[in-house]
Motif scaffolding. Structure first.
Motif, PDB file in Angstrom:
ATOM      1  N   CYS A  12       4.317   1.759   3.403  1.00 36.12           N
ATOM      2  CA  CYS A  12       4.436   0.306   3.537  1.00 36.12           C
ATOM      3  C   CYS A  12       5.060  -0.312   2.286  1.00 36.12           C
ATOM      4  O   CYS A  12       4.512  -0.191   1.191  1.00 36.12           O
ATOM      5  CB  CYS A  12       3.069  -0.323   3.782  1.00 36.12           C
ATOM      6  SG  CYS A  12       3.215  -2.119   3.957  1.00 36.12           S
ATOM      7  N   THR A  44       5.225  -3.376   1.398  1.00 32.22           N
ATOM      8  CA  THR A  44       4.515  -4.529   0.837  1.00 32.22           C
ATOM      9  C   THR A  44       3.072  -4.190   0.465  1.00 32.22           C
ATOM     10  O   THR A  44       2.309  -5.071   0.094  1.00 32.22           O
ATOM     11  CB  THR A  44       4.501  -5.714   1.830  1.00 32.22           C
ATOM     12  OG1 THR A  44       3.721  -5.341   2.969  1.00 32.22           O
ATOM     13  CG2 THR A  44       5.896  -6.095   2.275  1.00 32.22           C
ATOM     14  N   ALA A  57       0.640  -3.276   2.431  1.00 27.76           N
ATOM     15  CA  ALA A  57      -0.295  -3.871   3.389  1.00 27.76           C
ATOM     16  C   ALA A  57      -1.267  -2.851   3.976  1.00 27.76           C
ATOM     17  O   ALA A  57      -2.228  -3.219   4.635  1.00 27.76           O
ATOM     18  CB  ALA A  57       0.475  -4.551   4.514  1.00 27.76           C
ATOM     19  N   ILE A  58      -0.988  -1.561   3.751  1.00 27.21           N
ATOM     20  CA  ILE A  58      -1.823  -0.527   4.373  1.00 27.21           C
ATOM     21  C   ILE A  58      -2.740   0.092   3.314  1.00 27.21           C
ATOM     22  O   ILE A  58      -2.277   0.466   2.237  1.00 27.21           O
ATOM     23  CB  ILE A  58      -0.948   0.569   5.017  1.00 27.21           C
ATOM     24  CG1 ILE A  58       0.002  -0.058   6.052  1.00 27.21           C
ATOM     25  CG2 ILE A  58      -1.812   1.648   5.667  1.00 27.21           C
ATOM     26  CD1 ILE A  58       0.974   0.936   6.666  1.00 27.21           C
ATOM     27  N   ALA A  59      -4.034   0.169   3.629  1.00 27.07           N
ATOM     28  CA  ALA A  59      -4.999   0.761   2.699  1.00 27.07           C
ATOM     29  C   ALA A  59      -5.825   1.811   3.435  1.00 27.07           C
ATOM     30  O   ALA A  59      -6.046   1.691   4.645  1.00 27.07           O
ATOM     31  CB  ALA A  59      -5.911  -0.326   2.139  1.00 27.07           C
ATOM     32  N   GLU A 106      -6.435   0.681   7.194  1.00 25.14           N
ATOM     33  CA  GLU A 106      -6.517  -0.692   7.694  1.00 25.14           C
ATOM     34  C   GLU A 106      -5.273  -1.440   7.235  1.00 25.14           C
ATOM     35  O   GLU A 106      -4.639  -1.079   6.244  1.00 25.14           O
ATOM     36  CB  GLU A 106      -7.797  -1.380   7.202  1.00 25.14           C
ATOM     37  CG  GLU A 106      -7.898  -1.469   5.697  1.00 25.14           C
ATOM     38  CD  GLU A 106      -9.259  -1.991   5.230  1.00 25.14           C
ATOM     39  OE1 GLU A 106     -10.175  -2.104   6.068  1.00 25.14           O
ATOM     40  OE2 GLU A 106      -9.386  -2.270   4.035  1.00 25.14           O
ATOM     41  N   VAL A 107      -4.900  -2.483   8.009  1.00 25.56           N
ATOM     42  CA  VAL A 107      -3.673  -3.227   7.721  1.00 25.56           C
ATOM     43  C   VAL A 107      -4.034  -4.657   7.350  1.00 25.56           C
ATOM     44  O   VAL A 107      -4.770  -5.337   8.082  1.00 25.56           O
ATOM     45  CB  VAL A 107      -2.742  -3.233   8.954  1.00 25.56           C
ATOM     46  CG1 VAL A 107      -1.523  -4.117   8.702  1.00 25.56           C
ATOM     47  CG2 VAL A 107      -2.305  -1.817   9.297  1.00 25.56           C
ATOM     48  N   ASN A 108      -3.543  -5.114   6.212  1.00 31.69           N
ATOM     49  CA  ASN A 108      -3.644  -6.523   5.840  1.00 31.69           C
ATOM     50  C   ASN A 108      -2.528  -7.261   6.579  1.00 31.69           C
ATOM     51  O   ASN A 108      -1.360  -7.222   6.183  1.00 31.69           O
ATOM     52  CB  ASN A 108      -3.492  -6.658   4.325  1.00 31.69           C
ATOM     53  CG  ASN A 108      -3.560  -8.109   3.878  1.00 31.69           C
ATOM     54  OD1 ASN A 108      -3.446  -9.030   4.694  1.00 31.69           O
ATOM     55  ND2 ASN A 108      -3.742  -8.311   2.590  1.00 31.69           N
ATOM     56  N   GLU A 109      -2.889  -7.901   7.677  1.00 28.35           N
ATOM     57  CA  GLU A 109      -1.867  -8.433   8.591  1.00 28.35           C
ATOM     58  C   GLU A 109      -0.989  -9.496   7.936  1.00 28.35           C
ATOM     59  O   GLU A 109       0.169  -9.659   8.294  1.00 28.35           O
ATOM     60  CB  GLU A 109      -2.518  -8.958   9.869  1.00 28.35           C
ATOM     61  CG  GLU A 109      -3.199  -7.837  10.662  1.00 28.35           C
ATOM     62  CD  GLU A 109      -3.408  -8.177  12.124  1.00 28.35           C
ATOM     63  OE1 GLU A 109      -3.247  -9.355  12.493  1.00 28.35           O
ATOM     64  OE2 GLU A 109      -3.715  -7.245  12.900  1.00 28.35           O
ATOM     65  N   GLU A 110      -1.552 -10.235   6.973  1.00 28.34           N
ATOM     66  CA  GLU A 110      -0.754 -11.277   6.313  1.00 28.34           C
ATOM     67  C   GLU A 110       0.408 -10.698   5.523  1.00 28.34           C
ATOM     68  O   GLU A 110       1.387 -11.380   5.256  1.00 28.34           O
ATOM     69  CB  GLU A 110      -1.645 -12.101   5.370  1.00 28.34           C
ATOM     70  CG  GLU A 110      -2.506 -13.094   6.115  1.00 28.34           C
ATOM     71  CD  GLU A 110      -3.391 -13.897   5.177  1.00 28.34           C
ATOM     72  OE1 GLU A 110      -3.176 -13.860   3.955  1.00 28.34           O
ATOM     73  OE2 GLU A 110      -4.315 -14.536   5.692  1.00 28.34           O
ATOM     74  N   LYS A 111       0.277  -9.437   5.124  1.00 28.27           N
ATOM     75  CA  LYS A 111       1.341  -8.820   4.316  1.00 28.27           C
ATOM     76  C   LYS A 111       2.381  -8.094   5.160  1.00 28.27           C
ATOM     77  O   LYS A 111       3.351  -7.565   4.639  1.00 28.27           O
ATOM     78  CB  LYS A 111       0.719  -7.810   3.343  1.00 28.27           C
ATOM     79  CG  LYS A 111       0.081  -8.423   2.109  1.00 28.27           C
ATOM     80  CD  LYS A 111      -0.234  -7.269   1.167  1.00 28.27           C
ATOM     81  CE  LYS A 111      -0.852  -7.738  -0.133  1.00 28.27           C
ATOM     82  NZ  LYS A 111      -1.240  -6.552  -0.936  1.00 28.27           N
ATOM     83  N   CYS A 112       2.170  -8.025   6.474  1.00 27.44           N
ATOM     84  CA  CYS A 112       3.080  -7.245   7.328  1.00 27.44           C
ATOM     85  C   CYS A 112       4.330  -8.048   7.630  1.00 27.44           C
ATOM     86  O   CYS A 112       4.247  -9.189   8.092  1.00 27.44           O
ATOM     87  CB  CYS A 112       2.385  -6.857   8.632  1.00 27.44           C
ATOM     88  SG  CYS A 112       3.457  -5.915   9.738  1.00 27.44           S
TER      89      CYS A 112
END
Lengths: 360, 402
Positions: free
Chosen positions: A215, A217, A219-221, A232-238
């Protein structure tokens, strides 16, 4: 067809050498061409220093063609071109003739088979495009269907040379851009708009560190859900690049409700007058509406028509916009300007207007 | 192969048979009459048009023996409905330079593909290959054997040298400043190993354009863009200029005024060009090909680093070598290529294109590493920030003893 023995299998031979496929008149005048003229839409003549003349008839093609169509093209090349032909970088077929008397009969036969002749000079030639739903695993839209629908509408621009300058359209069905559309007068680009799903079997299909690193940005942890390793994906950063799915099949982001098309304008690759330019965002999103994507067709047609009416002779679409300015472009085309048009990625600051040079 | 295929109804795709532009749906339908793969492709595509998503599963590694590329593995996500496209792999066949063919050669490929595949093709794919669209795994080896027996080979896919491609060049264009077809063939043959066996961090593309009109979009699409240019004066035929003027070309407004360097003047009789200012944009030559021609001292500019947006954003190629003569055996060019590949192989991260690596380490460091002198042609302007990585500083004599 005769059988071929396995011992005839060879490797690393490369393509056949091109010279065996060159018409004798091309071999004779190779590197000696002096000038060319466009005799009429779709017909070129190249004149050699030796005085020889080579005529080219350019035929539009849907790119996806079957072997019977290739054989039909071969029949025509046998009849009119001594069995030689070529294809262009934009999927057109070029018939190479030595007898100008054969040009019109050839054109009649091509058109009788349902294929157009044109695509030269100040025209809209064939759309370079990708596979879409026909053969791709990551597309956000189809390719061939939109191309067909757009070219049906712009057909007359292929057959004539009435634009201010040539206009090149390209389509890529996702941000991977195997069609590298980012320097086209008009680019149609498939976009995903919903963050990836995370399938429960992720840890079986994907390496977690590689998936996280995919990723751009961050966004993936890594995460543990119900005792199982996953992400998990931080959707705001996608920003929907799709790179995670390329690296990890358990993160699909294709979505029938949200996938669609964006439109970009003003790119070019030629150095003529203005240096090559990237295409810039005109329309951030149009929903997929198969089978004929009428909203996309209308949007492209509108941009072409406003440009055709207002641009000066020789001005490519991007040169025209640079002269009139982006505020006028949005005003004249009636396209809504939104916050999505303002860049917020790596080189964003280079696109802010740091002057009072603008129209009101 | 199962011959009993459920009849597909395709009301959505039928809409794409209408209209004047030739229809890809007609192409598929015509094959579907006699080829079960084409028939099931049509059915699956109709389902995609209904569902608005693709029905191809993610990836799939297949290939021919000894190669790591050239075949794109593809599997249906609905093999129960469309058993004949359960596998639907594509072969990339390396096209001849300039996409020139004889009908005999094309017919041979059609015959092989009729026997072993869907009968559907792309003429051509985006990178330049002939694309044979859709077959099953057990057909790959027989197709490959037959193709090579006829003198054809597969193109590139994955982290390899992708199939090089070029414009029509000196075969049919008066603007070609070097032999794009010969160079494309030469590099393709020289580098067969890295074309077929993945050894790079990611893909590498060469595109050869004969002049700055760049009909193969090399500056947008190639990791190394080789664009023909000339060094000396544009060749002028003054009689032909006057003929263009007589036939309605306004030399002042259509040629001189649009010249980006304003290096031309026209007094109604003679066109003068200050060649040392010319930036070789091609506009004047494009407008009056009968009167103006590129100079005679010809070669190419070598540019580096173009790519599509994934991942750090799209890049165009930028100047690396402003001018290089390109004559066989292309020793200077190949030495440059191999130095760059060594550096990229050493420092490139997995899936990092050369353009991204240069961004990451800095162009200055990259030039040092490959032994290329910095030149002002490489930039649009010198840096505007004062954060310079000076590599040396002076020390007082005997300073270390204090």
């Amino acid at each position: 067809m005769e059988s071929v023995q396995a011992e005839q299998r060879r490797t690393d031979i490369g393509p056949p050498k091109y010279d065996q496929f060159l018409h004798p008149i091309i071999k004779k005048n190779y590197g000696k061409w002096k000038y060319h003229e466009i005799l009429k839409p779709g017909v070129l003549v190249h004149v050699s220093e030796t005085g020889d003349k080579l005529y080219t008839v350019r035929m539009g093609s849907p790119r996806l063609i079957n072997i019977d169509t290739i054989r039909m093209i071969c029949d025509l090349a046998d009849k009119y071109c001594d069995g030689y032909l070529r294809f262009t970088s934009r999927h057109n077929v070029e018939f190479l003739l030595t007898d100008p008397g054969k040009i019109d009969p050839l054109i009649s036969e091509i058109e009788a088979k349902g294929f157009p002749v044109g695509g030269t000079g100040k025209s809209i030639t064939n759309i370079v495009h990708t596979q879409g739903w026909v053969h791709c695993h990551t597309p956000a839209t189809d390719a061939s269907g939109i191309v067909k629908s757009v070219m049906d509408e712009l057909y007359d621009y292929f057959k004539t040379m009435k634009l201010p300058a040539k206009l090149r359209i390209a389509l890529a069905c996702c941000l991977n851009m195997c069609g590298a559309v980012h320097c086209s007068d008009i680019a149609i680009l498939g976009v995903h708009r919903r963050p990836p799903k995370i399938l429960p079997n992720l840890s079986k299909l994907c390496e977690i560190p590689t998936t996280v690193a995919a990723c751009p940005t961050g966004a993936i942890a890594p995460a543990v859900v119900d005792g199982v390793q996953t992400v998990e994906v931080n959707e705001e950063k996608c920003m929907f690049c799709g790179n995670c799915y390329t690296m990890c099949p358990a993160m699909p982001l294709a979505n029938s409700l949200n996938d669609g098309v964006s439109i970009w304008v003003g790119g070019k690759v030629s150095n003529a007058r203005h240096a090559p330019m990237f295409s810039k965002l005109a329309i951030p999103y149009i929903p997929n509406n198969p089978p004929r994507w009428p909203e996309v067709v209308e949007a492209v047609k509108n941009i072409v028509e406003v440009y055709a009416k207002d641009a000066r002779k020789y001005e490519r679409l991007g040169e025209w916009i640079e002269r009139i300015g982006w505020p006028r472009f949005f005003e004249m085309t009636g396209i809504e300007f939104t916050k999505y048009h303002i860049d917020d990625y790596r080189f964003a600051a280079t696109t802010y207007n740091t002057s009072t040079h603008f129209t009101l | 192969m199962a011959n009993e295929t459920k009849k597909s109804e395709t009301p959505l795709l039928d809409e794409l048979e209408k209209g004047k532009w030739p229809s890809f749906v007609k192409e598929i339908k015509k094959m579907a009459e006699k080829n079960p793969r084409a028939k099931d492709l049509l059915g699956q595509l109709e389902l995609s048009y209904k569902d608005k998503v693709t029905h191809w599963k993610h990836g799939g590694l297949v290939g021919v023996r000894g190669y790591g590329g050239g075949v794109i593995g593809r599997y249906s996500d609905s093999p129960d409905k469309f058993p004949n496209v359960a596998h639907f792999h594509t072969l990339r066949v390396n096209q001849p330079s300039g996409w020139f063919y004889t009908t005999k050669a094309l017919r041979e490929i059609c015959n092989i593909w009729e026997e072993h595949g869907s009968g559907l093709t792309n003429m051509h794919g985006s990178t330049g290959d002939m694309v044979l669209l859709g077959t099953s795994t057990e057909n790959l080896e027989p197709i490959f054997t037959k193709l090579t027996s006829r003198g054809w080979d597969l193109g590139g896919s994955g982290s390899v040298l992708r199939t090089p491609s070029c414009c029509v060049g000196p075969a049919r264009c008066e603007f070609a400043c070097y032999d794009t077809l010969a160079l494309t063939y030469d590099l393709t043959i020289e580098y067969q190993d890295v074309l077929h066996r993945p050894q790079f961090p990611y893909k590498w593309k060469f595109k050869m354009a004969g002049c700055p009109n760049d009909c193969v979009a090399s500056i947008a699409r190639a990791d190394m863009s080789i664009i023909g240019i000339w060094k000396d004066d544009i060749q002028i035929d003054q009689d032909a200029v006057r003929e263009y003027a007589k036939n309605g070309v306004n030399i002042q407004t259509e040629v001189c005024d649009l010249c980006p360097t304003k290096c031309m003047s026209w007094d109604g009789k003679e066109l003068k060009i200050m060649n040392k200012w010319c930036n070789k944009c091609m506009h004047c030559i494009n407008v009056m090909p009968k009167a103006l021609r590129p100079g005679k001292d010809r070669g190419a500019a070598i540019l580096i680093g173009a790519k599509a947006p994934i991942l750090q954003g799209a890049q165009m190629s930028s100047v690396l070598i402003p001018f290089m003569k390109l004559e066989p055996p292309y020793k200077e060019l190949k030495e440059l290529i191999e130095k760059i590949w060594d550096f990229w192989g050493e420092y490139g991260k997995n899936r990092e294109r050369i353009g991204e690596l240069i961004q990451r380490v800095g162009m200055g460091q990259f030039l040092d590493a490959i032994g290329v002198e910095p030149k002002p042609q490489m930039i649009t302007n010198p840096r505007t920030n004062p954060f310079i990585f000076y590599e040396e500083y002076f020390e007082e004599e005997g300073e270390e003893n204090k």
